[in-house]
Each structure stands twice: as structure tokens, then as C-alpha cells.
Write a protein that holds these residues in place. Structure first.
Motif, PDB file in Angstrom:
ATOM      1  N   ALA A 139     -16.368  -5.026  -0.309  1.00 28.65           N
ATOM      2  CA  ALA A 139     -15.068  -5.690  -0.261  1.00 28.65           C
ATOM      3  C   ALA A 139     -14.171  -5.309  -1.430  1.00 28.65           C
ATOM      4  O   ALA A 139     -13.070  -5.829  -1.547  1.00 28.65           O
ATOM      5  CB  ALA A 139     -15.263  -7.199  -0.239  1.00 28.65           C
ATOM      6  N   ALA A 140     -14.623  -4.406  -2.284  1.00 27.72           N
ATOM      7  CA  ALA A 140     -13.792  -4.003  -3.422  1.00 27.72           C
ATOM      8  C   ALA A 140     -12.498  -3.391  -2.917  1.00 27.72           C
ATOM      9  O   ALA A 140     -12.508  -2.525  -2.042  1.00 27.72           O
ATOM     10  CB  ALA A 140     -14.543  -2.996  -4.293  1.00 27.72           C
ATOM     11  N   PRO A 141     -11.373  -3.877  -3.423  1.00 32.02           N
ATOM     12  CA  PRO A 141     -10.088  -3.357  -2.930  1.00 32.02           C
ATOM     13  C   PRO A 141      -9.902  -1.885  -3.266  1.00 32.02           C
ATOM     14  O   PRO A 141     -10.292  -1.433  -4.343  1.00 32.02           O
ATOM     15  CB  PRO A 141      -9.054  -4.211  -3.649  1.00 32.02           C
ATOM     16  N   GLN A 142      -9.351  -1.177  -2.331  1.00 36.03           N
ATOM     17  CA  GLN A 142      -9.047   0.238  -2.545  1.00 36.03           C
ATOM     18  C   GLN A 142      -7.848   0.327  -3.487  1.00 36.03           C
ATOM     19  O   GLN A 142      -6.918  -0.458  -3.391  1.00 36.03           O
ATOM     20  CB  GLN A 142      -8.686   0.900  -1.212  1.00 36.03           C
ATOM     21  N   GLN A 143      -7.882   1.273  -4.381  1.00 34.81           N
ATOM     22  CA  GLN A 143      -6.758   1.448  -5.292  1.00 34.81           C
ATOM     23  C   GLN A 143      -5.582   1.996  -4.505  1.00 34.81           C
ATOM     24  O   GLN A 143      -5.708   2.973  -3.782  1.00 34.81           O
ATOM     25  CB  GLN A 143      -7.131   2.395  -6.423  1.00 34.81           C
ATOM     26  N   ARG A 144      -4.438   1.342  -4.620  1.00 30.12           N
ATOM     27  CA  ARG A 144      -3.258   1.765  -3.880  1.00 30.12           C
ATOM     28  C   ARG A 144      -2.565   2.902  -4.620  1.00 30.12           C
ATOM     29  O   ARG A 144      -2.484   2.906  -5.837  1.00 30.12           O
ATOM     30  CB  ARG A 144      -2.293   0.601  -3.718  1.00 30.12           C
ATOM     31  N   ARG A 145      -2.075   3.839  -3.845  1.00 31.45           N
ATOM     32  CA  ARG A 145      -1.346   4.947  -4.426  1.00 31.45           C
ATOM     33  C   ARG A 145       0.112   4.556  -4.541  1.00 31.45           C
ATOM     34  O   ARG A 145       0.655   3.865  -3.688  1.00 31.45           O
ATOM     35  CB  ARG A 145      -1.473   6.183  -3.540  1.00 31.45           C
ATOM     36  N   ARG A 146       0.749   4.998  -5.585  1.00 34.24           N
ATOM     37  CA  ARG A 146       2.184   4.752  -5.743  1.00 34.24           C
ATOM     38  C   ARG A 146       2.942   5.643  -4.770  1.00 34.24           C
ATOM     39  O   ARG A 146       2.567   6.785  -4.543  1.00 34.24           O
ATOM     40  CB  ARG A 146       2.624   5.082  -7.163  1.00 34.24           C
ATOM     41  N   PRO A 147       4.020   5.118  -4.199  1.00 31.90           N
ATOM     42  CA  PRO A 147       4.804   5.953  -3.288  1.00 31.90           C
ATOM     43  C   PRO A 147       5.451   7.112  -4.044  1.00 31.90           C
ATOM     44  O   PRO A 147       5.787   7.000  -5.226  1.00 31.90           O
ATOM     45  CB  PRO A 147       5.857   5.006  -2.722  1.00 31.90           C
ATOM     46  N   GLU A 148       5.594   8.210  -3.356  1.00 30.88           N
ATOM     47  CA  GLU A 148       6.253   9.374  -3.945  1.00 30.88           C
ATOM     48  C   GLU A 148       7.729   9.059  -4.146  1.00 30.88           C
ATOM     49  O   GLU A 148       8.355   8.403  -3.309  1.00 30.88           O
ATOM     50  CB  GLU A 148       6.115  10.584  -3.016  1.00 30.88           C
ATOM     51  N   PRO A 149       8.322   9.499  -5.253  1.00 29.39           N
ATOM     52  CA  PRO A 149       9.756   9.263  -5.439  1.00 29.39           C
ATOM     53  C   PRO A 149      10.575  10.002  -4.376  1.00 29.39           C
ATOM     54  O   PRO A 149      10.205  11.101  -3.945  1.00 29.39           O
ATOM     55  CB  PRO A 149      10.042   9.799  -6.842  1.00 29.39           C
ATOM     56  N   VAL A 150      11.666   9.385  -3.964  1.00 27.97           N
ATOM     57  CA  VAL A 150      12.555   9.993  -2.972  1.00 27.97           C
ATOM     58  C   VAL A 150      13.391  11.049  -3.663  1.00 27.97           C
ATOM     59  O   VAL A 150      13.960  10.815  -4.720  1.00 27.97           O
ATOM     60  CB  VAL A 150      13.450   8.916  -2.315  1.00 27.97           C
ATOM     61  N   ARG A 151      13.494  12.225  -3.047  1.00 25.47           N
ATOM     62  CA  ARG A 151      14.295  13.313  -3.645  1.00 25.47           C
ATOM     63  C   ARG A 151      15.587  13.462  -2.929  1.00 25.47           C
ATOM     64  O   ARG A 151      15.806  13.263  -1.829  1.00 25.47           O
ATOM     65  CB  ARG A 151      13.524  14.613  -3.575  1.00 25.47           C
TER      66      ARG A 151
END
Length: 55
Positions: free
Chosen positions: A43-55
Motif C-alpha cells: 500500500a506504499a504510495p507511488q511517488q508522483r512525478r511532477r508535470p512537465e513545464p508547458v513550452r
């Protein structure tokens, strides 16, 4: 035969090995520990990835 579970533990002080001891638990305690560890690890939460910046 006795219903005891023996888990070998190595004891360390930082990187200095201090000895080995058996952790002795009843079968019920060992099953409860296993269930708790499995629940915590699965049940360990998955590390969330930060969204890529919009170009």
C-alpha cells in the motif's frame, strides 16, 4: 513443532557488527507481523512525478 518462529537478526551500531540474536515469536505474532509488513509495502504510495513545464 512448538509453534515458535525464530528470525535471525544481526545487530549493528552504524557499520560495526555487534552480534546476532534470534527474534522468537509465536506463530500468531509472526503471521500478524507478516500481514502488517505486506500491507505497508504493497500500500506504499507511488511517488508522483511532477508535470512537465508547458513550452
Amino acid at each position: 513443532m512448538t509453534g515458535e518462529i525464530r528470525v535471525p537478526l544481526a545487530l549493528y551500531d552504524l557499520d560495526d557488527h555487534r552480534g546476532d540474536v534470534p527474534l522468537v515469536m509465536s506463530r500468531a505474532e509472526a503471521e500478524a507481523l507478516f500481514a502488517r509488513l505486506r500491507a505497508e509495502l504493497v500500500a506504499a504510495p507511488q511517488q508522483r512525478r511532477r508535470p512537465e513545464p508547458v513550452r
